[in-house]
Design an enzyme around this catalytic site. Structure first.
Site, PDB file in Angstrom:
ATOM      1  N   SER A 143       0.801  -1.219   0.000  1.00 50.80           N
ATOM      2  CA  SER A 143       0.000   0.000   0.000  1.00 50.80           C
ATOM      3  C   SER A 143       0.839   1.276   0.000  1.00 50.80           C
ATOM      4  O   SER A 143       0.300   2.373  -0.054  1.00 50.80           O
ATOM      5  CB  SER A 143      -0.921   0.011   1.225  1.00 50.80           C
ATOM      6  OG  SER A 143      -0.156  -0.052   2.411  1.00 50.80           O
ATOM      7  N   CYS A 144       2.162   1.157   0.026  1.00 49.01           N
ATOM      8  CA  CYS A 144       3.066   2.308   0.091  1.00 49.01           C
ATOM      9  C   CYS A 144       3.286   2.888  -1.309  1.00 49.01           C
ATOM     10  O   CYS A 144       3.726   2.195  -2.226  1.00 49.01           O
ATOM     11  CB  CYS A 144       4.393   1.871   0.710  1.00 49.01           C
ATOM     12  SG  CYS A 144       5.679   3.127   0.662  1.00 49.01           S
ATOM     13  N   ASP A 145       3.009   4.176  -1.469  1.00 50.28           N
ATOM     14  CA  ASP A 145       3.173   4.834  -2.769  1.00 50.28           C
ATOM     15  C   ASP A 145       4.629   4.795  -3.241  1.00 50.28           C
ATOM     16  O   ASP A 145       4.890   4.576  -4.425  1.00 50.28           O
ATOM     17  CB  ASP A 145       2.696   6.285  -2.707  1.00 50.28           C
ATOM     18  CG  ASP A 145       1.188   6.397  -2.605  1.00 50.28           C
ATOM     19  OD1 ASP A 145       0.480   5.445  -3.003  1.00 50.28           O
ATOM     20  OD2 ASP A 145       0.709   7.440  -2.128  1.00 50.28           O
TER      21      ASP A 145
END
Length: 110
Positions: free
Chosen positions: A8-10
């Site tokens: 979920s980390c950009d």
């Protein structure tokens, strides 16, 4: 190449996308699902020390003072999302932290 981070980390997603566009095969390892093995964590802590802990994160801000005082290894084991991301292990064994212009240059992408 292995990228340790969160799905979920950009920043992690940008790293995987940029590496794929450059033809580099990189496996994203979600550290919530599969904790970093001890050998890699040892090397990362030796190289980056306390900088491996992301003190600007929401997770960090939610911790109490007693919890924040724990050693980096304990914090990262108890709260994997506290790790600054991504941590990239290259095929030649180098460790790079963050998706910065310096990291991109070290990978030959800038």
């Amino acid at each position: 190449m292995r990228i340790f981070g969160l799905r979920s980390c950009d920043s992690c997603r940008r790293a995987v996308k940029a590496l794929a566009a450059a033809g580099v095969d990189a496996d994203l390892i979600d550290i919530r699902e599969a904790p970093i093995d001890e050998a890699v964590l040892d090397r990362a802590l030796e190289q980056y020390g306390e900088a491996l802990v992301n003190r600007r994160s929401t997770t960090w801000r939610a911790l109490g003072q007693e919890e924040r005082a724990r050693p980096a290894r304990e914090l990262l084991r108890a709260h994997p999302a506290l790790m600054k991301r991504p941590l990239i292990e290259t095929d030649d064994g180098r460790l790079l932290l963050g998706w910065t212009p310096e990291t991109q240059a070290a990978l030959g992408l800038a």
